[in-house]
Structure formats: C-alpha cells, structure tokens
Design a protein around this motif. Structure first.
Motif, PDB file in Angstrom:
ATOM      1  N   CYS A 175       0.847  -1.190   0.000  1.00  0.00           N
ATOM      2  CA  CYS A 175       0.000   0.000   0.000  1.00  0.00           C
ATOM      3  C   CYS A 175       0.886   1.245   0.000  1.00  0.00           C
ATOM      4  O   CYS A 175       1.914   1.281   0.664  1.00  0.00           O
ATOM      5  N   ASN A 177      -0.502   4.347   0.660  1.00  0.00           N
ATOM      6  CA  ASN A 177      -1.333   5.450   1.147  1.00  0.00           C
ATOM      7  C   ASN A 177      -0.957   6.069   2.490  1.00  0.00           C
ATOM      8  O   ASN A 177      -1.264   7.213   2.742  1.00  0.00           O
ATOM      9  N   PHE A 178      -0.340   5.311   3.331  1.00  0.00           N
ATOM     10  CA  PHE A 178       0.079   5.834   4.636  1.00  0.00           C
ATOM     11  C   PHE A 178      -1.027   6.587   5.365  1.00  0.00           C
ATOM     12  O   PHE A 178      -0.863   7.737   5.769  1.00  0.00           O
ATOM     13  N   CYS A 179      -2.173   5.946   5.508  1.00  0.00           N
ATOM     14  CA  CYS A 179      -3.201   6.509   6.383  1.00  0.00           C
ATOM     15  C   CYS A 179      -2.550   6.622   7.764  1.00  0.00           C
ATOM     16  O   CYS A 179      -1.809   5.718   8.173  1.00  0.00           O
ATOM     17  N   TYR A 181      -3.169   6.225  10.766  1.00  0.00           N
ATOM     18  CA  TYR A 181      -3.379   5.277  11.864  1.00  0.00           C
ATOM     19  C   TYR A 181      -2.894   3.869  11.516  1.00  0.00           C
ATOM     20  O   TYR A 181      -2.969   2.970  12.337  1.00  0.00           O
ATOM     21  N   CYS A 182      -2.441   3.675  10.272  1.00  0.00           N
ATOM     22  CA  CYS A 182      -2.291   2.306   9.760  1.00  0.00           C
ATOM     23  C   CYS A 182      -0.833   1.870   9.631  1.00  0.00           C
ATOM     24  O   CYS A 182       0.015   2.617   9.145  1.00  0.00           O
ATOM     25  N   VAL A 184       0.027  -0.927   7.928  1.00  0.00           N
ATOM     26  CA  VAL A 184       0.193  -1.814   6.759  1.00  0.00           C
ATOM     27  C   VAL A 184       1.316  -1.382   5.793  1.00  0.00           C
ATOM     28  O   VAL A 184       2.147  -2.216   5.414  1.00  0.00           O
ATOM     29  N   PRO A 185       1.391  -0.105   5.376  1.00  0.00           N
ATOM     30  CA  PRO A 185       2.449   0.237   4.422  1.00  0.00           C
ATOM     31  C   PRO A 185       3.856  -0.043   4.966  1.00  0.00           C
ATOM     32  O   PRO A 185       4.787  -0.289   4.195  1.00  0.00           O
ATOM     33  N   GLN A 219      -4.855  -4.512  -0.712  1.00  0.00           N
ATOM     34  CA  GLN A 219      -5.073  -3.453   0.285  1.00  0.00           C
ATOM     35  C   GLN A 219      -5.818  -2.299  -0.360  1.00  0.00           C
ATOM     36  O   GLN A 219      -6.543  -1.576   0.299  1.00  0.00           O
ATOM     37  N   HIS A 257     -10.254   1.871  -2.393  1.00  0.00           N
ATOM     38  CA  HIS A 257     -10.075   3.102  -1.609  1.00  0.00           C
ATOM     39  C   HIS A 257     -10.978   4.172  -2.232  1.00  0.00           C
ATOM     40  O   HIS A 257     -10.926   4.370  -3.450  1.00  0.00           O
ATOM     41  N   ARG A 296      -6.679  10.444   4.577  1.00  0.00           N
ATOM     42  CA  ARG A 296      -7.464   9.574   3.692  1.00  0.00           C
ATOM     43  C   ARG A 296      -7.637  10.176   2.287  1.00  0.00           C
ATOM     44  O   ARG A 296      -8.053   9.485   1.355  1.00  0.00           O
TER      45      ARG A 296
HETATM   46  S1  SF4 Z   1      -5.890   1.822   5.809  1.00  0.00           S
HETATM   47 FE1  SF4 Z   1      -5.744   0.737   3.865  1.00  0.00          FE
HETATM   48  S2  SF4 Z   1      -5.278   2.357   2.379  1.00  0.00           S
HETATM   49 FE2  SF4 Z   1      -4.796   3.197   4.397  1.00  0.00          FE
HETATM   50  S3  SF4 Z   1      -2.610   2.756   4.698  1.00  0.00           S
HETATM   51 FE3  SF4 Z   1      -3.774   1.076   5.635  1.00  0.00          FE
HETATM   52  S4  SF4 Z   1      -3.886  -0.470   4.021  1.00  0.00           S
HETATM   53 FE4  SF4 Z   1      -3.313   1.434   3.030  1.00  0.00          FE
END
Ligand code: SF4
Length: 457
Positions: A175, A177-179, A181-182, A184-185, A219, A257, A296
């Motif tokens: 991913c 996007n670097f939201c 709070y997240c 995942v990236p 993702q 997204h 977002r």
């Molecule tokens: S919430 Fe989804 S779109 Fe946002 S950084 Fe995490 S995986 Fe990526």
C-alpha cells in the motif's frame, strides 16, 4: 519470480514416515487468509497433512496481523501455551509469519522471550519457507531473523482453498497510502500489482476446477496497475477480463479506496452481469476534518458522491464499510458526521472499531484528549444506530429473488443450506445436497437481524 520448492522431495520422505501434521492459525484480514492458503499448499506439497488442532499438530504456524494491539498479546499467549509441548515432544515445530514479524521489536521479543520458536518469516518471504523448514526439521536449525520485504511477487506458489466453489485471488500487494493510523504500508511495503496474465491464468484454472465465485484482493484494489511501466492496464481492464472467463459467475473485490474509485470502474460495474451488487467502501470517518487527520485524501462529500454514483448505476447495490470511532481528538460534532453518513448511505454491514494506537504510525504521536469511556460510548451509539437500521433494510428484500451460490449446509440448522445474495447477505433455505456449488434462484421469505430466510424457486 516463479516459486520453486526444491526442498519438497528432500523432506517429504521424513514428513510422510513420521506422519507429520499441521495447523495454521490465521489472524487478521483476507490477505492473510490468502497467504495461509499458500502456506497450506507448500506444507501439503511437502507431505504434511492438515490437522486443524494445535494440540495434536506437529507444526503450528501463526500467520500474524499487527493492525490491532491485542493480536500481539494473543500470539504471545499462544506461544507461551505451546512452550512445554515444543520443548518436551519430538517433532513439534512452531512457525510465526505475517505482518507482525516485519516489526523489529516483535522479532527481538521472540528472540529473547520465546527462543523455542523454530522459524520466523516476514510477509514476502514465502519462497525461502521450504528451505527454512528443511533446516528446522532435518538439521534442527532455528531461523529467527529479520527478512526485508523484497519487491518481487512470488508466482505459482501452490495454494489450497478450504472452499470448493469460491476463492480469493490477490491482485496487488502492499500500500502507498500511509493513512496516519495504519501500520500496513510499513509491514507490507509499496504497491506491487501482479501481471494480468498471471491473475487471469489463476482464475481460469479455478474456473476449470469448478470455482464459481472469485474475490479479487488487495489493500487497495483500485490502484491496481498504477505501477505498470510497460502496459496501460488498470483495475477496470482487469474486471472486464475476469468477466469474460467462462465458469466464473460472481466477482467480488476488496478493498477499494474511495479516493481511487473512478468513473470507469463504476461504468464497468454498471454493465457487468457478474460483479456482485455489494461494494465494500471503507469510510473510516464521516468528518472531513478527521479524514484529513487520517490522511485519507477524500472528504465526506466526495465519499457520498461515489455512493450516489454507484446507487445511480444500479439501485440494488448495497454497501459495507469500516469505521474507526474515537480517532485522537475526535469531537462530538465530528462523530455525529459519521452517524450522518451511516444514515445517508444505509450500510448493510459495518465493521466498527475503536481507534487503537499502532506504534510507528503518525497518529500514535498525537496527544489524545478523548477518554476511553467516550470512545466506548460512541461505539455503542454507532452500533445501536446500525442495529436499528438493519431490520428495515432487510424487510425491503422480502419477496425479492436472488441468484445464490449454494455454499453448503447451515452450521446452525442442518435442515437448511446457506449462501449469499449478490449483496452479500447470508440467506438460508431448503435445498438438496446435490445443489451445493450450484447457483440457484432464491426468493426471500423472511428476515432475521443477521441473515435472511428464503426458498428456491
Ligand atoms: S488503511 Fe488501507 S489504504 Fe490506508 S494505509 Fe492502511 S492499508 Fe493502506
């Protein structure tokens, strides 16, 4: 990169002679579920038999998730519980893979507090799993090390689905996007799209093997293809090509997204006979200000505009979403904006969470003035609103007829079979064993909060 398991034959004799079995404990999202199916494929190609019981298995593999903090406690609790078995019994092996292992502090904790674990691997290291397994089983060599995320996609990994008629196929990893709070990236790396020919080949094979429903996974599925340098091919192209595959009758995808939900995809959905009339569109918050804090890159109005366009394209489309309640410093007014979107969209399904701090993310550094009690109270209000809305939404479906894939016997009532409408509503109905795996026309006869009842017509 093509996956080659050159350790398969070397280890198979030992595994079969000792009748070794395995259990996979999967935490987290559908991407992890899909990876677990691949670990099953690798293990079974090496002779292991599935046991699905930690207490009886020789190899227990934890496929971890780090999106929620309690997942760490769950993992360490499970490892602690298995310590005695691992140390006392011969041929017991513990493996930890997945997102959590991409974090250095987790790796250090395993090394120091759980050194009896045999193998720890990151998210993109499946190709070295057979070798590590060989070392652990035949050479008693442990491997608890940090393995950096490579950018290469591992293709042709053997895969075993538990389901016979529906399967998930990853189309994009990582991913960008670097939201705020997240995590995942940081643990899954940047976006890498699989080549269309590899995806389509996999789906054609599934169709040949009798699979009817495909879930395209990523993702952020609608940024599929953005990283291709040599071809102009995007998510809407892929959807149209999957539509052409004979035998596949239902196409779902998860997650798009909102910021990348473009008109071309809406047009493809409108004209499709196979794309399910259910869109999972993560909202996270209904407040434009909070969405900005979350990074977002869409506003409340832009989100609602996409929903309107989709409803216009086909009024039967239903929506599911993810909502985070109590993001740092969320005000009462901002929370009310979320409730406002929920009322406007009339979501059929909401995955709701209280904001949980993830070490290493931007949001984790924000000083938060909202108390835990306020957050719980907001979650309760959201839940109440949703549960109040749901019966009315369900009632509107009574009398409607839907094409439903008969998935199997209902777990709660053995006189009934179960399936899902195109809108992803669980429906139970009377059917014959021979109907499993077939698409049937089902008329909805009554509604119950979490499922519908129907009859084959
Ligand atoms: S919430 Fe989804 S779109 Fe946002 S950084 Fe995490 S995986 Fe990526």
């Amino acid at each position: 990169m093509r996956f080659v398991n050159s350790y398969s034959d070397k280890i198979k004799k030992y595994v079969i002679e000792n009748n070794l079995t395995y259990t996979i404990d999967t935490m987290g999202c559908q991407m992890n579920e899909n990876d677990s199916n691949k670990y099953s494929g690798i293990l079974e190609s090496m002779g292991f038999k599935r046991e699905n019981n930690e207490k009886k298995s020789n190899l227990i593999l934890f496929n971890t998730c780090c999106v929620r903090e309690n997942a760490e406690n769950t993992l360490f609790g499970r490892l602690g519980y298995l310590k005695n078995r691992r140390l006392k019994e011969e041929n017991v092996f513990l493996v930890v893979v997945g997102c959590m292992t991409q974090q250095k502090h987790i790796l250090e904790k395993i090394k120091i507090s759980y050194p009896f674990v045999d193998i720890v691997l990151g998210t993109s290291a499946m190709s070295i799993f057979p070798q590590k397994l060989y070392d652990a089983i035949l050479n008693h060599k442990k491997s608890i090390e940090y393995i950096d995320i490579g950018n290469e996609i591992e293709e042709e990994v053997p895969i075993i689905y538990e389901d016979k008629y529906k399967a998930s196929v990853s189309i994009i990893y990582g991913c960008n996007n670097f939201c705020s709070y997240c995590i995942v990236p940081y643990v899954r790396g940047r976006e890498r799209s699989r080549r269309p020919e590899d995806i389509l080949k996999d789906i054609k094979t599934l169709a040949k093997n009798g699979y009817k429903e495909i879930m395209l996974l990523g993702q952020n599925v609608n940024s599929y293809g953005n990283d291709f340098k040599d071809i102009d091919y995007n998510f809407s192209d892929l959807l149209q090509d999957v539509e052409k595959i004979e035998g596949i009758e239902i196409i779902r995808f998860m997650s798009p997204h909102p910021k990348d939900f473009k008109d071309d995809v809406i047009e493809v959905i409108k004209n499709s006979k196979k794309i399910a009339r259910q869109i999972h569109l993560p909202l996270q918050s209904g407040s434009t200000n909070i969405l900005k804090q979350m990074n977002r890159k869409y506003s409340k109005e832009q989100y609602l505009e996409i929903v309107e366009k989709l409803k216009k394209a086909d009024p039967s489309i239903s929506f599911s979403t993810d909502i985070i309640v109590g993001f740092p410093n969320e005000t009462e007014e901002e929370f009310l904006e979320t409730l406002d979107v929920v009322k406007k969209v009339q979501f059929d399904q909401i995955y709701m969470f209280i904001y949980s701090k993830r070490k290493g993310t931007r949001a984790a550094t924000i000083e938060d003035k909202v108390t835990a009690e306020e957050k719980v109270e907001r979650l309760e209000r959201l839940k109440k609103l949703y549960e109040k809305m749901l019966p009315d939404l369900n009632k509107k479906l009574i009398g409607n007829k839907y094409k439903v894939l008969v998935e199997g016997k209902s777990k709660n009532n053995e006189n009934f079979f179960t399936g899902r409408t195109s809108q992803n509503k669980v429906v139970i109905f009377k059917a014959e064993k021979e109907d499993i795996g077939k698409i049937k026309d089902v008329k909805i006869t009554s509604e119950h909060l979490w499922y519908l009842k129907g009859e084959i017509v």
